[in-house]
Design a protein around this motif. Structure first.
Motif, PDB file in Angstrom:
ATOM      1  N   ALA B 321       0.812  -1.150  -0.045  1.00 55.04           N
ATOM      2  CA  ALA B 321      -0.010   0.102  -0.141  1.00 55.04           C
ATOM      3  C   ALA B 321       1.010   1.362  -0.169  1.00 55.04           C
ATOM      4  CB  ALA B 321      -0.820   0.038   1.083  1.00 55.04           C
ATOM      5  N   GLU B 322       1.937   1.324   0.874  1.00 54.78           N
ATOM      6  CA  GLU B 322       2.665   2.218   0.940  1.00 54.78           C
ATOM      7  C   GLU B 322       3.489   2.575  -0.603  1.00 54.78           C
ATOM      8  OE1 GLU B 322       4.900   3.126   4.799  1.00 54.78           O
ATOM      9  OE2 GLU B 322       3.863   1.419   5.415  1.00 54.78           O
ATOM     10  N   LEU B 323       3.996   1.420  -1.160  1.00 56.52           N
ATOM     11  CA  LEU B 323       4.674   1.609  -2.502  1.00 56.52           C
ATOM     12  C   LEU B 323       3.457   2.241  -3.471  1.00 56.52           C
ATOM     13  CD1 LEU B 323       6.574  -1.851  -2.756  1.00 56.52           C
ATOM     14  CD2 LEU B 323       7.438   0.456  -2.718  1.00 56.52           C
ATOM     15  N   GLY B 324       2.411   1.962  -3.318  1.00 55.56           N
ATOM     16  CA  GLY B 324       1.257   2.282  -4.232  1.00 55.56           C
ATOM     17  C   GLY B 324       1.091   3.601  -3.932  1.00 55.56           C
ATOM     18  N   GLU B 325       1.264   4.264  -2.993  1.00 56.68           N
ATOM     19  CA  GLU B 325       0.750   5.777  -2.513  1.00 56.68           C
ATOM     20  C   GLU B 325       2.098   6.501  -3.277  1.00 56.68           C
ATOM     21  OE1 GLU B 325       1.047   6.255   1.799  1.00 56.68           O
ATOM     22  OE2 GLU B 325      -1.111   4.940   1.793  1.00 56.68           O
ATOM     23  N   ARG B 326       3.267   5.685  -3.472  1.00 57.59           N
ATOM     24  CA  ARG B 326       4.338   6.325  -4.019  1.00 57.59           C
ATOM     25  C   ARG B 326       4.263   6.147  -5.674  1.00 57.59           C
ATOM     26  NH1 ARG B 326       9.431   6.420  -0.326  1.00 57.59           N
ATOM     27  NH2 ARG B 326       8.427   6.515   1.718  1.00 57.59           N
ATOM     28  N   GLY B 327       3.228   5.704  -6.159  1.00 57.00           N
ATOM     29  CA  GLY B 327       3.057   5.348  -7.397  1.00 57.00           C
ATOM     30  C   GLY B 327       3.843   4.017  -7.951  1.00 57.00           C
ATOM     31  N   ILE B 328       4.052   3.111  -7.137  1.00 48.90           N
ATOM     32  CA  ILE B 328       4.685   2.085  -7.564  1.00 48.90           C
ATOM     33  C   ILE B 328       3.981   0.784  -7.345  1.00 48.90           C
ATOM     34  CG2 ILE B 328       6.615   0.063  -7.123  1.00 48.90           C
ATOM     35  CD1 ILE B 328       8.373   2.575  -6.183  1.00 48.90           C
ATOM     36  N   CYS B 329       3.371   0.396  -8.501  1.00 48.74           N
ATOM     37  CA  CYS B 329       2.400  -0.736  -8.501  1.00 48.74           C
ATOM     38  C   CYS B 329       2.807  -2.231  -8.113  1.00 48.74           C
ATOM     39  CB  CYS B 329       1.336  -0.634  -9.772  1.00 48.74           C
ATOM     40  SG  CYS B 329       0.695   0.790 -10.009  1.00 48.74           S
ATOM     41  N   VAL B 330       2.576  -2.862  -7.132  1.00 41.97           N
ATOM     42  CA  VAL B 330       3.003  -4.118  -6.894  1.00 41.97           C
ATOM     43  C   VAL B 330       1.719  -5.007  -6.167  1.00 41.97           C
ATOM     44  CG1 VAL B 330       5.361  -3.546  -6.427  1.00 41.97           C
ATOM     45  CG2 VAL B 330       3.851  -3.683  -4.536  1.00 41.97           C
ATOM     46  N   ARG B 331       1.903  -6.020  -5.902  1.00 41.46           N
ATOM     47  CA  ARG B 331       0.814  -6.673  -5.309  1.00 41.46           C
ATOM     48  C   ARG B 331       0.851  -7.708  -4.175  1.00 41.46           C
ATOM     49  NH1 ARG B 331      -3.500 -11.010  -8.538  1.00 41.46           N
ATOM     50  NH2 ARG B 331      -4.527 -11.644  -6.641  1.00 41.46           N
ATOM     51  N   SER B 332       0.228  -7.522  -3.070  1.00 38.26           N
ATOM     52  CA  SER B 332       0.427  -8.386  -2.132  1.00 38.26           C
ATOM     53  C   SER B 332      -0.644  -9.317  -1.532  1.00 38.26           C
ATOM     54  CB  SER B 332       0.668  -7.559  -0.841  1.00 38.26           C
ATOM     55  OG  SER B 332      -0.591  -6.815  -0.564  1.00 38.26           O
ATOM     56  N   GLY B 333      -0.720 -10.206  -0.556  1.00 42.74           N
ATOM     57  CA  GLY B 333      -1.781 -11.094  -0.268  1.00 42.74           C
ATOM     58  C   GLY B 333      -1.340 -12.328  -0.818  1.00 42.74           C
ATOM     59  N   LEU B 334      -2.619 -13.036  -1.264  1.00 41.77           N
ATOM     60  CA  LEU B 334      -2.268 -14.674  -1.313  1.00 41.77           C
ATOM     61  C   LEU B 334      -2.259 -14.822  -2.849  1.00 41.77           C
ATOM     62  CD1 LEU B 334      -4.655 -16.345   0.952  1.00 41.77           C
ATOM     63  CD2 LEU B 334      -2.229 -16.912   0.923  1.00 41.77           C
ATOM     64  N   HIS B 335      -2.555 -13.642  -3.742  1.00 43.58           N
ATOM     65  CA  HIS B 335      -2.263 -14.105  -5.240  1.00 43.58           C
ATOM     66  C   HIS B 335      -3.251 -15.112  -5.685  1.00 43.58           C
ATOM     67  CE1 HIS B 335       1.431 -12.263  -3.581  1.00 43.58           C
ATOM     68  NE2 HIS B 335       0.942 -11.433  -4.388  1.00 43.58           N
ATOM     69  N   CYS B 336      -4.439 -15.242  -4.971  1.00 39.95           N
ATOM     70  CA  CYS B 336      -5.154 -16.347  -5.648  1.00 39.95           C
ATOM     71  C   CYS B 336      -4.413 -17.779  -5.760  1.00 39.95           C
ATOM     72  CB  CYS B 336      -5.895 -16.205  -6.704  1.00 39.95           C
ATOM     73  SG  CYS B 336      -6.859 -14.621  -6.665  1.00 39.95           S
ATOM     74  N   ALA B 337      -3.674 -17.908  -4.743  1.00 41.23           N
ATOM     75  CA  ALA B 337      -2.935 -19.288  -4.848  1.00 41.23           C
ATOM     76  C   ALA B 337      -2.443 -19.543  -3.396  1.00 41.23           C
ATOM     77  CB  ALA B 337      -1.708 -19.261  -5.917  1.00 41.23           C
ATOM     78  N   PRO B 338      -3.560 -19.905  -2.296  1.00 42.53           N
ATOM     79  CA  PRO B 338      -3.299 -20.152  -1.105  1.00 42.53           C
ATOM     80  C   PRO B 338      -2.242 -21.490  -0.873  1.00 42.53           C
ATOM     81  CG  PRO B 338      -5.542 -20.560  -1.419  1.00 42.53           C
ATOM     82  CD  PRO B 338      -5.072 -19.977  -2.930  1.00 42.53           C
ATOM     83  N   THR B 339      -2.611 -22.587  -1.835  1.00 46.94           N
ATOM     84  CA  THR B 339      -1.490 -23.732  -1.430  1.00 46.94           C
ATOM     85  C   THR B 339      -0.271 -23.610  -1.887  1.00 46.94           C
ATOM     86  OG1 THR B 339      -2.540 -24.679  -3.615  1.00 46.94           O
ATOM     87  CG2 THR B 339      -3.507 -25.518  -1.889  1.00 46.94           C
ATOM     88  N   ALA B 340       0.028 -22.553  -2.843  1.00 46.04           N
ATOM     89  CA  ALA B 340       1.159 -22.237  -3.321  1.00 46.04           C
ATOM     90  C   ALA B 340       2.124 -21.316  -2.150  1.00 46.04           C
ATOM     91  CB  ALA B 340       1.372 -21.516  -4.541  1.00 46.04           C
ATOM     92  N   HIS B 341       1.417 -20.531  -1.796  1.00 40.83           N
ATOM     93  CA  HIS B 341       1.697 -19.904  -0.431  1.00 40.83           C
ATOM     94  C   HIS B 341       2.125 -20.676   0.861  1.00 40.83           C
ATOM     95  CE1 HIS B 341       1.510 -15.343  -1.108  1.00 40.83           C
ATOM     96  NE2 HIS B 341       0.837 -15.741  -2.167  1.00 40.83           N
ATOM     97  N   LYS B 342       1.309 -21.696   0.924  1.00 40.10           N
ATOM     98  CA  LYS B 342       1.623 -22.644   1.993  1.00 40.10           C
ATOM     99  C   LYS B 342       2.888 -23.454   1.665  1.00 40.10           C
ATOM    100  CE  LYS B 342      -0.877 -25.831   4.922  1.00 40.10           C
ATOM    101  NZ  LYS B 342      -2.040 -26.745   4.897  1.00 40.10           N
ATOM    102  N   ALA B 343       2.941 -23.766   0.331  1.00 42.13           N
ATOM    103  CA  ALA B 343       4.145 -24.329   0.120  1.00 42.13           C
ATOM    104  C   ALA B 343       5.464 -23.848   0.266  1.00 42.13           C
ATOM    105  CB  ALA B 343       3.739 -24.911  -1.508  1.00 42.13           C
TER     106      ALA B 343
END
Lengths: 72, 378
Positions: B321-343
């Protein structure tokens, strides 16, 4: 001027009909894609129209390219 | 603005994509396959050109084997719900997106399929060994990603395909993160169906995707995902199995597909190898910088260009979110891939950066400088 008789060949879907038309063109057979309204009990379909005297050549190309066809 | 969320959708698009979409809206945005007048025919030609380009790019037999969808998710739903109709065992991996996991979960609930999830974080040899052991006679399909959407792991799909072919098991590949940056040949992969978005590595607009089918695919056994008008066999109540029309009920988005055509053309001109090399170069640069800053990088693999990380002591979603405020677009969270995050043991939240040919090394400079500033690591 003598009018050249045309024959219509039903292909089915418009994608296959466009492909058929392009293959015929590559083989030097002039044709146009056409929309066939009615088509018996089935309803609309797409096909190609070509000179009657080139139908035999057209069929050869369609068979070789495994494009299903039928006549009206 | 710096855009580093190309795994979600590529941005910006090539100028040729925008120009073609505008031209389409102004000159030929008719309803393809629905009329014999000039505008409908021009629309049909444009859609056909896009199918033909896709068939060349993925070595598909003919334009009829390319089915347009709204996105990779819809393509995967067509492939999964359209081919699996009875209780069987399905093999997949732990790096799958929810666009694979959720349809499989539904089939498990509705018709009782069993799902075997293989660990794709293992080496290629170990993974292939596992596939060989699991591909028994009760397996109805193998569904796997080509490239993970959260880490630089690219699966050996040609080897997986070879085993599937040998055992007579259909293979469905999710190429959401690889189409456009890898050479994908459906015949070499021995895949039955490859599903992909049009709006990521192929540079089309959002709202485009494709399911492409192998040479001998029997469309009479594919169940359409949606039913309705197709412009073909209109007097029949049955949806039919005329590929591709019967599986694309409703009006196609001609402007979007025209844009996708130009996007694919861009990929062919740039070259998948050059795209991949460019992205991998940026990945290595970003990884080295982030490692210097003490970041935790998830997934230590030798190929691919998706970088997921966290900064110890900093909440990843807050950082994004802070990067977004500075105009840098990245994505956080689970990226719709919870099993991959777990792995990958991310703890359920991490920052992902992903590249396109439009990115430059200076974008990595700006990203890492901002992270250092936000996290007080200067």
């Amino acid at each position: 001027m003598m009018k050249i008789s045309k024959s219509k060949i039903i292909i089915g879907g418009n994608t296959a009909a466009i492909r058929a038309q392009k293959l015929l063109r590559q083989s030097g057979i002039p044709s146009t894609t056409i929309r066939i309204i009615g088509n018996g009990e089935r309803g609309c379909a797409y096909g190609i129209e070509t000179d009657e005297e080139r139908v035999r050549d057209a069929i050869f190309v369609l068979r070789r390219s495994k494009i299903p066809y039928r006549f009206i | 603005m710096i855009y580093l969320d190309n795994a979600a959708t590529t941005f910006p698009k090539p100028k040729s994509v925008i120009t073609e979409m505008t031209r389409c809206m102004e000159e030929y945005a008719g309803n393809p396959g629905r009329g014999s007048h000039m505008i409908s025919q021009m629309a049909e030609e444009a859609v056909f050109k896009a199918r033909e380009t896709a068939s060349k790019l993925f070595n598909v037999k003919s334009a009829e084997n390319v089915i347009f969808t709204k996105n990779a998710t819809e393509a995967l739903c067509l492939a999964i719900f359209g081919t699996i109709d009875k209780k069987c065992r399905v093999i997949t991996t732990n790096l799958e997106h929810n666009s694979v996991m959720r349809p499989l979960h539904r089939l498990s609930r509705d018709i009782g399929i069993k799902i075997d999830i293989l660990d794709a974080t293992k080496s290629d040899d170990e993974l292939i060994f596992e596939f060989e052991g699991k591909l028994k006679s009760d397996v109805g399909a193998v569904i796997c990603t080509h490239a993970s959407n959260i880490c630089p792991r690219v699966l050996p799909i040609e080897k997986i395909g070879a085993i599937c072919k040998k055992r007579g098991v259909p293979l469905i590949i999710d190429a959401a993160q690889s189409a456009g940056s890898y050479n994908i040949d459906i015949e070499k992969c021995n895949a039955d169906i490859i599903c992909m978005p049009g709006h990521k590595g192929l540079f089309g607009p959002t709202g485009t995707g494709m399911a492409i089918f192998c040479r001998d695919f029997d469309f009479s056994r594919l169940r359409p995902l949606i039913c309705g008008g197709t412009g073909v066999d209109s007097a029949m109540l049955a949806q039919g199995h005329t590929a591709p029309e019967s599986f694309e009920a409703g009006t196609l988005s001609v402007p979007a597909i025209s844009g996708l055509y130009r996007g694919m053309e861009f990929v062919m001109q740039y070259g998948t190898v050059a795209i991949r090399e460019h992205e991998e170069k940026l990945y290595k640069l970003a990884k080295a910088r982030l490692c210097d800053m003490g970041a935790t990088i998830y997934g230590d693999f030798s190929s691919g260009a998706i970088l997921t990380f966290s900064i110890p002591g900093k909440n990843s979603s807050e950082l994004a979110a802070e990067l977004g405020e500075r105009g840098i677009c990245v994505r956080s969270g689970l990226h719709c891939a919870p099993t991959a995050h777990k792995a990958l043991c991310t703890g359920g939240d991490a920052v992902r950066i992903s590249f396109s040919p439009m990115n430059k090394p200076r974008h990595i400079d700006a990203l890492t400088e901002s992270i250092a500033d936000i996290c007080g690591k200067i």
